[in-house]
Scaffold this active site. Structure first.
Site, PDB file in Angstrom:
ATOM      1  CB  CYS A   2      -0.878   0.022   1.231  1.00 21.23           C
ATOM      2  SG  CYS A   2      -1.914  -1.423   1.385  1.00 21.23           S
ATOM      3  NE  ARG A  27       5.345   1.621  -1.040  1.00 21.00           N
ATOM      4  CZ  ARG A  27       6.299   1.664  -0.128  1.00 21.00           C
ATOM      5  NH1 ARG A  27       7.375   2.367  -0.341  1.00 21.00           N
ATOM      6  NH2 ARG A  27       6.198   1.006   1.006  1.00 21.00           N
ATOM      7  CD1 TRP A  75       0.263  -5.521  -3.645  1.00 20.73           C
ATOM      8  CD2 TRP A  75       0.225  -6.558  -1.658  1.00 20.73           C
ATOM      9  NE1 TRP A  75       0.874  -6.741  -3.801  1.00 20.73           N
ATOM     10  CE2 TRP A  75       0.864  -7.401  -2.599  1.00 20.73           C
ATOM     11  CE3 TRP A  75       0.091  -7.013  -0.353  1.00 20.73           C
ATOM     12  CZ2 TRP A  75       1.370  -8.651  -2.263  1.00 20.73           C
ATOM     13  CZ3 TRP A  75       0.588  -8.260  -0.017  1.00 20.73           C
ATOM     14  CH2 TRP A  75       1.216  -9.066  -0.968  1.00 20.73           C
ATOM     15  CG  ASN A 101       0.228   2.448   3.583  1.00 26.85           C
ATOM     16  OD1 ASN A 101      -0.797   2.423   2.922  1.00 26.85           O
ATOM     17  ND2 ASN A 101       1.356   2.984   3.157  1.00 26.85           N
ATOM     18  N   GLY A 102      -0.605  -0.863   6.442  1.00 26.85           N
ATOM     19  CA  GLY A 102      -0.243  -1.708   7.578  1.00 26.85           C
ATOM     20  C   GLY A 102      -1.333  -2.720   7.861  1.00 26.85           C
ATOM     21  CD  GLU A 471      18.551 -12.276  -7.464  1.00 32.98           C
ATOM     22  OE1 GLU A 471      17.981 -12.802  -6.502  1.00 32.98           O
ATOM     23  OE2 GLU A 471      18.112 -11.258  -8.033  1.00 32.98           O
ATOM     24  CE  LYS A 475      15.295 -10.600  -9.719  1.00 26.96           C
ATOM     25  NZ  LYS A 475      15.691  -9.898  -8.552  1.00 26.96           N
ATOM     26  CD  GLU A 478      11.467 -11.039  -8.442  1.00 32.85           C
ATOM     27  OE1 GLU A 478      10.670 -10.611  -7.609  1.00 32.85           O
ATOM     28  OE2 GLU A 478      12.662 -10.748  -8.424  1.00 32.85           O
ATOM     29  CG  HIS A 494      21.907 -36.459  -5.139  1.00 29.28           C
ATOM     30  ND1 HIS A 494      22.422 -37.715  -4.910  1.00 29.28           N
ATOM     31  CD2 HIS A 494      22.975 -35.638  -5.294  1.00 29.28           C
ATOM     32  CE1 HIS A 494      23.737 -37.662  -4.906  1.00 29.28           C
ATOM     33  NE2 HIS A 494      24.106 -36.404  -5.146  1.00 29.28           N
ATOM     34  CE  LYS A 589      12.231  -2.179  -5.637  1.00 26.66           C
ATOM     35  NZ  LYS A 589      13.019  -3.192  -6.358  1.00 26.66           N
TER      36      LYS A 589
HETATM   37  O1  M6R Z   1      13.553  -4.521   0.371  1.00 26.42           O
HETATM   38  P1  M6R Z   1      14.159  -5.855   0.630  1.00 26.42           P
HETATM   39  O2  M6R Z   1      15.512  -6.013   0.052  1.00 26.42           O
HETATM   40  O3  M6R Z   1      14.156  -6.193   2.109  1.00 26.42           O
HETATM   41  O4  M6R Z   1      13.192  -6.882  -0.058  1.00 26.42           O
HETATM   42  C1  M6R Z   1      13.367  -8.257   0.067  1.00 26.42           C
HETATM   43  C2  M6R Z   1      12.582  -9.006  -0.984  1.00 26.42           C
HETATM   44  O5  M6R Z   1      11.216  -8.744  -0.850  1.00 26.42           O
HETATM   45  C3  M6R Z   1      13.020  -8.603  -2.399  1.00 26.42           C
HETATM   46  O6  M6R Z   1      14.379  -8.793  -2.581  1.00 26.42           O
HETATM   47  C4  M6R Z   1      12.240  -9.420  -3.435  1.00 26.42           C
HETATM   48  O7  M6R Z   1      12.645 -10.748  -3.404  1.00 26.42           O
HETATM   49  C5  M6R Z   1      12.401  -8.791  -4.816  1.00 26.42           C
HETATM   50  N1  M6R Z   1      11.155  -8.800  -5.498  1.00 26.42           N
HETATM   51  C6  M6R Z   1      13.409  -9.468  -5.640  1.00 26.42           C
HETATM   52  O8  M6R Z   1      13.470  -9.017  -6.948  1.00 26.42           O
END
Ligand code: M6R
Length: 594
Positions: A2, A27, A75, A101-102, A471, A475, A478, A494, A589
């Protein structure tokens, strides 16, 4: 997650709040809403719906000048994505208007104990807040009623409240969710993200937990938890508007991938005074004195932590453990006598890390936060902070913040350790090598199109390459929604090798001479079972048939190099599949809920 924006002043509140909501779009959200003071009618109007801010803006075409307004991007956490659940929310008499928010954890209990007579219009936890305010306001002034309400709330909140009876007043309150206030000679703007304060603030201040702020055109009053007047420390706004613009790139993600060499250079110029590495001595001291370092992070930042562990092992010889924040928060390991904690977070607001902080504070040992947002909650709650200096990262998928994390971790491990080599030179060489590689980035386009034709894909590697494989797979998942897994190359056989079918894409990362041949054997194993293998190798270890060959860099900096093609592969895979690259579905985000 949010986003919140509020404005009170002489400029047009509609324009400023809408512009702020646009800035917060990155976000992640599913609905948007706004409440604006209608000067002609003398009331606050409200507009909200599911969908994008552009859609909200289209509902406001006939709305003109206003001096006060609040806006929200939602959100969904409690209740479906629909108009009723979108913010703002109104009290029964429509006197009070709230955006939040929250998460209010005890909202069910509050509903049962105080609001059984009230008909709620939404399924949200937020709505109880506005009804409680109205309930208390029967017998007291609005600020006091809000203060009484805040005392009942358990959980996190950043709140903005409007009152139809006092249209020239905006009240803000916060606990655990970020909220900042900016001011200029044209008025006040309150937002959950620095990005939305932008050019409308000459200076700004983050609000402290449990504070409430009553904003009027010529008066700003801050109240602490006990409803006693407090002060706020404002600092000049130094936000670079241009760095948050997309420029000539079709997507922020591509822009941010291309910015990475620049980020390495920025980190170099910040942390070096001529040839001397300058890292806060207290941080170096605390980490040297510790008997074990615990790295805590989530998602991509946790993947950076895995590489950090390796860097600390090589450069300092210290034992390091890496923890997924959401696991550490409720299942922490047995701790040694003198641990130190490194929190890695691009946003500095991740709720899972905030939950860890409560536990760590009980053991009273040093905490260092590595973050891209200097004013963030985790930066302020830690004993020390180190800035990542990646500049605003707008695409939800983290790229340049990840490489910044790797570089800052390298500098930190170097400062704590005793090994010496010309790290500045090595980092300059790295920035140059990254630039050389990225200059040819479009070549990845065809590869991604021809190889990623299946619903599953694998990245494999050993050692540091395994950490990068994790990683790389994240990527790809996502943003392209292709199911991808990162695997230790030797582990595939395995069990998981059973998933290899004709043309299943398997990307192998090869950057370590000691184990290059082992990874090649693992790639042969899957190839002979039908996989379409793609080899990403450093030049010195490459073979003629390899698909992606990267310039050699210092062995500790290799992940910064090897991750580049994997970011581009994800980008182009998503592009070819027509995905919303910068705002992938279901993701936010900054993940401010647990
Ligand atoms: O803001 P942060 O680095 O704490 O966020 C952690 C994860 O939410 C963030 O890295 C997430 O995995 C991203 N979408 C990766 O691209």
């Amino acid at each position: 997650m949010c986003g919140i924006v509020g404005y009170l002043g002489d400029s047009n509140a509609k324009d400023i709040v809408l512009e702020g909501l646009h800035k917060l779009e990155y976000r992640g959200y599913d609905s948007a809403g706004i409440s604006l003071y209608n000067l002609e009618a003398g009331v606050f109007d409200m507009f909200k719906d599911k969908g994008r801010v552009d859609h909200l803006a289209s509902l406001l075409q006939d709305v003109h000048g206003s001096t006060v307004g609040i806006g929200h991007t939602r959100w969904a956490t409690h209740g479906k994505v629909n108009r009723a659940n979108a913010h703002p929310h109104l009290s029964s008499s429509k006197r009070f208007i709230v955006v939040h928010n929250g998460v209010i954890e005890n909202y069910r209990m509050l509903k049962r104990d105080f609001l059984s007579h009230v008909r709620l219009e939404s399924e949200t936890d937020t709505e109880v807040i506005v009804h409680l305010i109205e309930m208390f306001a029967q017998t007291m002034e609005a600020p006091e009623a809000i203060h009484e309400t805040l005392k009942l709330l358990e959980g996190s909140y950043a709140l903005l409240v409007l009152d139809q009876q006092r249209p020239n007043r905006l009240i803000a309150a916060k606990n655990k969710s970020p909220l900042l206030i900016g001011r200029s000679d044209r008025g006040y703007i309150v937002a959950s993200d620095l990005m939305a304060l932008g050019k409308h603030s000459a200076d700004y201040a983050p609000l402290e937990d449990y504070t409430m702020t009553v904003i009027e055109r010529d008066k700003l009053a801050i109240y602490n938890r006990d409803y006693i007047e407090a002060t706020l420390a404002f600092e000049p706004m130094d936000f670079d508007e241009d760095s948050a613009e997309r420029g000539p790139y079709p997507h922020f993600m591509l822009k941010e991938i291309m910015e990475q060499p620049l980020v390495v250079r920025k980190i170099l110029s910040h942390y070096f005074d001529e040839e001397t590495l300058v890292i806060n001595e207290a941080i170096v001291h605390d980490l040297r004195e510790s008997d074990r370092i615990h790295i805590l992070a989530a998602g991509t930042s946790m993947h950076a932590g895995l590489i950090g562990k390796h860097l600390f092992k090589i450069l300092t010889g210290k034992p390091v453990e890496v923890h997924i924040a959401s696991e550490f928060a409720y299942n922490p390991p047995a701790l040694s006598d003198k641990p130190a904690f490194l929190m890695i977070s691009q946003s500095g607001e991740t709720a899972d890390l905030r939950a860890c902080m409560s536990h760590i504070r009980e053991v009273n040992q040093p905490v260092v936060t590595l973050t891209n947002v200097r004013t963030s909650t985790l930066a302020r709650e830690a004993d020390h902070k180190m800035e990542l200096l990646a500049g605003p990262e707008i695409a939800v998928a983290s790229t340049k913040a990840y490489t910044a994390q790797l570089v800052v971790l390298t500098l930190l491990a170097y400062a704590v350790g005793k090994q010496r080599f010309n790290i500045k030179q090595e980092l300059s060489t790295l920035a140059h090598a990254m630039e050389t590689y990225l200059a040819k980035y479009e070549r990845i386009d065809t590869l991604a199109k021809t190889v990623l034709t299946k619903p599953n894909a694998f990245y494999i590697g050993r050692g540091l390459d395994y950490a990068v494989a994790l990683e790389a797979a994240l990527k790809l998942k996502e943003i392209s929604y292709i199911h991808a897994e990162g695997f230790a190359a030797g582990e595939l056989k395995h069990g998981t090798i059973a998933l290899i079918e004709e043309n299943t894409p398997v990307f192998g990362i090869i950057s370590d001479k000691r184990i290059a041949l082992n990874t090649r054997s693992n790639l042969d194993e899957v190839k002979s079972r039908g996989a379409r293998t793609v080899i990403i190798a450093l030049e010195s270890l490459s073979e003629e048939e390899d698909d992606i060959v990267l310039p050699d860099v210092h062995p500790l900096l290799v992940p910064v190099m090897t991750v580049l093609p994997t970011q581009l592969i994800a980008y182009y895979a998503a592009l070819h599949r027509g995905c919303d690259i910068d705002k992938p579905r279901n993701l936010a985000k900054s993940v401010t809920v647990e």
